[in-house]
Design a protein around this motif. Structure first.
Motif, short mmCIF file in Angstrom:
data_model
loop_
_atom_site.label_atom_id
_atom_site.label_comp_id
_atom_site.label_asym_id
_atom_site.label_seq_id
_atom_site.Cartn_x
_atom_site.Cartn_y
_atom_site.Cartn_z
N PHE A 116 0.86 -1.21 0.00
CA PHE A 116 0.00 0.00 0.00
C PHE A 116 0.89 1.25 0.00
O PHE A 116 0.68 2.18 -0.76
N LYS A 117 1.88 1.21 0.89
CA LYS A 117 2.69 2.40 1.11
C LYS A 117 3.63 2.67 -0.08
O LYS A 117 3.80 3.81 -0.50
N LYS A 118 4.18 1.60 -0.64
CA LYS A 118 5.11 1.78 -1.76
C LYS A 118 4.37 2.38 -2.96
O LYS A 118 4.84 3.35 -3.57
N GLY A 119 3.20 1.81 -3.28
CA GLY A 119 2.41 2.33 -4.40
C GLY A 119 2.03 3.79 -4.18
O GLY A 119 2.07 4.62 -5.10
N PHE A 120 1.64 4.10 -2.96
CA PHE A 120 1.21 5.45 -2.57
C PHE A 120 2.33 6.46 -2.84
O PHE A 120 2.13 7.49 -3.50
N ILE A 121 3.52 6.14 -2.34
CA ILE A 121 4.64 7.07 -2.49
C ILE A 121 5.08 7.15 -3.97
O ILE A 121 5.30 8.23 -4.51
N ASP A 122 5.13 5.99 -4.63
CA ASP A 122 5.55 5.97 -6.04
C ASP A 122 4.65 6.84 -6.92
O ASP A 122 5.13 7.58 -7.78
N VAL A 123 3.33 6.75 -6.69
CA VAL A 123 2.43 7.47 -7.60
C VAL A 123 2.46 8.98 -7.33
O VAL A 123 2.33 9.78 -8.25
N ILE A 124 2.65 9.37 -6.08
CA ILE A 124 2.75 10.81 -5.80
C ILE A 124 4.03 11.36 -6.43
O ILE A 124 4.03 12.41 -7.07
N LYS A 125 5.10 10.58 -6.27
CA LYS A 125 6.37 11.02 -6.88
C LYS A 125 6.27 11.09 -8.39
O LYS A 125 6.81 12.00 -9.03
N ALA A 126 5.57 10.14 -8.99
CA ALA A 126 5.43 10.12 -10.46
C ALA A 126 4.75 11.40 -10.95
O ALA A 126 5.00 11.85 -12.07
N ASN A 127 3.87 11.97 -10.12
CA ASN A 127 3.18 13.20 -10.50
C ASN A 127 3.93 14.46 -10.05
O ASN A 127 3.48 15.57 -10.35
N GLU A 128 4.99 14.26 -9.27
CA GLU A 128 5.78 15.38 -8.72
C GLU A 128 4.93 16.41 -7.99
O GLU A 128 5.13 17.62 -8.11
N TYR A 129 3.95 15.92 -7.22
CA TYR A 129 3.05 16.85 -6.54
C TYR A 129 3.75 17.61 -5.43
O TYR A 129 4.46 17.02 -4.61
N ASP A 130 3.54 18.94 -5.43
CA ASP A 130 4.03 19.77 -4.33
C ASP A 130 2.87 20.67 -3.87
O ASP A 130 2.99 21.88 -3.79
N GLU A 131 1.74 20.04 -3.63
CA GLU A 131 0.54 20.75 -3.18
C GLU A 131 -0.29 19.80 -2.32
O GLU A 131 -0.03 18.59 -2.29
N ASN A 132 -1.31 20.35 -1.67
CA ASN A 132 -2.15 19.51 -0.81
C ASN A 132 -2.94 18.52 -1.66
O ASN A 132 -3.46 18.86 -2.73
N LEU A 133 -3.03 17.31 -1.16
CA LEU A 133 -3.71 16.24 -1.92
C LEU A 133 -4.69 15.50 -1.03
O LEU A 133 -4.52 15.42 0.19
N SER A 134 -5.67 14.88 -1.69
CA SER A 134 -6.43 13.82 -1.06
C SER A 134 -6.16 12.60 -1.93
O SER A 134 -6.36 12.66 -3.14
N VAL A 135 -5.67 11.53 -1.36
CA VAL A 135 -5.30 10.37 -2.17
C VAL A 135 -6.31 9.25 -1.94
O VAL A 135 -6.50 8.80 -0.81
N ARG A 136 -6.99 8.86 -2.99
CA ARG A 136 -7.97 7.77 -2.90
C ARG A 136 -7.23 6.45 -3.12
O ARG A 136 -6.64 6.23 -4.18
N GLN A 137 -7.24 5.61 -2.11
CA GLN A 137 -6.58 4.30 -2.24
C GLN A 137 -7.67 3.24 -2.06
O GLN A 137 -8.26 3.12 -0.98
N THR A 138 -7.93 2.51 -3.13
CA THR A 138 -9.10 1.63 -3.20
C THR A 138 -8.71 0.20 -3.53
O THR A 138 -7.97 -0.04 -4.49
N LEU A 139 -9.24 -0.73 -2.75
CA LEU A 139 -9.13 -2.16 -3.08
C LEU A 139 -10.49 -2.57 -3.62
O LEU A 139 -11.52 -2.32 -2.97
N PHE A 140 -10.51 -3.15 -4.80
CA PHE A 140 -11.81 -3.46 -5.41
C PHE A 140 -11.85 -4.90 -5.90
O PHE A 140 -10.83 -5.49 -6.26
N VAL A 141 -13.07 -5.46 -5.93
CA VAL A 141 -13.23 -6.82 -6.43
C VAL A 141 -13.42 -6.73 -7.94
O VAL A 141 -14.39 -6.16 -8.44
#
Ligand SMILES: Cc1ncc(COP(=O)(O)O)c(C=O)c1O
Length: 308
Positions: free
Chosen positions: A82-107
């Motif tokens: 969970f944590k690795k994906g979370f950090i990787d995707v924020i870094k991929a977008n180079e975000y330097d602003e406030n975010l709300s990150v939706r992390q979803t497990l789906f069937v």
């Protein structure tokens, strides 16, 4: 590289892709039955530190795993994933602003509402694009909705799953139809539960009061944060059953959650709360909250995770 918001990168089934390329099969149980569990995880940019901080990441993942367990989903992802994906995707977008990150497990797949899997994941950062002061500018005109909050004996509000938000929806739609901003739900016993996507607090005689976790509310991380911040600055906090008429005579009230932070309630069912503007305690707690989430309060630095 920075992307336009319409082309932001999201983490989808193990890859980082353009959001437009993340496609889910229409027959998947998540599409048909809302069979997914998720978190909305706030991140705050600290300009002085030139750092983005995720807030209470571990606590969000603990709650996500409780939702997985309660729905008996067969999830192959670990907290580290969970944590690795979370950090990787924020870094991929180079975000330097406030975010709300939706992390979803789906069937995913072609099963039914009874399926345990296959469980897949997406992680989608959503830039908030505004300061909380703007977001909270006007405060809320609330009603008590005629719909009751779901309860532990049918569909537990403790589970943060997509399907639970249909209960939120009917209350919110009723509020909007009748000219209010949002609603407050009562639980099946007729006592105050929560908002459609937020928890409720009121102030009476200088004490901060909120429904108990057993009053049909989500185990909200913001609720817990506010209780701890308030006690840390000497405010008495009481978790107890709240009756409907107490809403109309309280001194201050607010709704809170990771997305809305602390938003003052200015009236309920047409009864003015306090003097009809943001109260002093809400203002003070919101100020404290914003310093805690940005890693500026030394008493609570355990709650923040630097992204960069
Ligand atoms: C029904 C409900 N209650 C409360 C909250 C607040 O929870 P948290 O503080 O963990 O964001 C939410 C947030 O999504 C919610 O949907």
């Amino acid at each position: 590289m920075k992307y336009d918001v319409e082309h932001r990168r999201i983490w989808f089934k193990g890859d980082i892709v353009d959001v437009n390329d993340a496609k889910i099969n229409v027959l998947a149980p998540t599409s048909q039955f809302g069979l997914n569990v998720f978190e909305g995880i706030p991140c705050y940019w600290n300009e002085e530190d030139k750092q983005l901080y995720a807030f209470r990441l571990e606590d969000h993942y603990d709650r996500l795993l409780r939702s997985v367990k309660l729905l008996q989903l067969d999830c192959r992802y670990s907290k580290d994933d969970f944590k690795k994906g979370f950090i990787d995707v924020i870094k991929a977008n180079e975000y330097d602003e406030n975010l709300s990150v939706r992390q979803t497990l789906f069937v995913d797949g072609f099963g039914s509402w009874g399926s345990e899997g296959p469980v897949e994941m997406f992680i989608a950062p959503i830039p908030r694009g505004r300061t909380s002061a703007e977001y909270n500018k006007k405060g809320l005109k609330c009603c008590v909705t005629s719909w009751r909050r779901i309860s532990d004996d049918n569909l537990s509000p403790r589970i943060k799953c997509g399907a639970n938000y249909i209960n939120s929806r009917v209350g919110q739609r009723e509020a909007l139809r009748n000219g209010y901003d949002t609603c407050i739900f009562l639980n099946k016993n007729g006592n105050v539960a929560e908002g459609p996507g937020s928890c409720f607090f009121m102030v009476k005689n200088g004490e901060l009061i909120t429904p108990k976790l057993s009053n049909s509310v989500l185990e909200s991380i913001t609720r817990d944060t506010i209780i701890k911040i308030a006690r840390n600055i000497g405010i008495t906090v009481i978790e107890r059953t709240i009756e409907r008429t107490e809403l109309y005579t309280c001194d201050e009230a607010f709704l809170c959650g990771s997305a809305m932070e602390l938003t003052p309630v200015l009236s309920i069912d047409g009864y003015t709360i306090g003097n009809g503007s943001e109260g002093d305690m809400v203002k003070e707690l919101h100020r404290e909250y914003l310093s805690v989430v940005r890693g500026m309060n030394k008493d609570f630095t355990d709650w923040i995770t630097p992204i960069y």
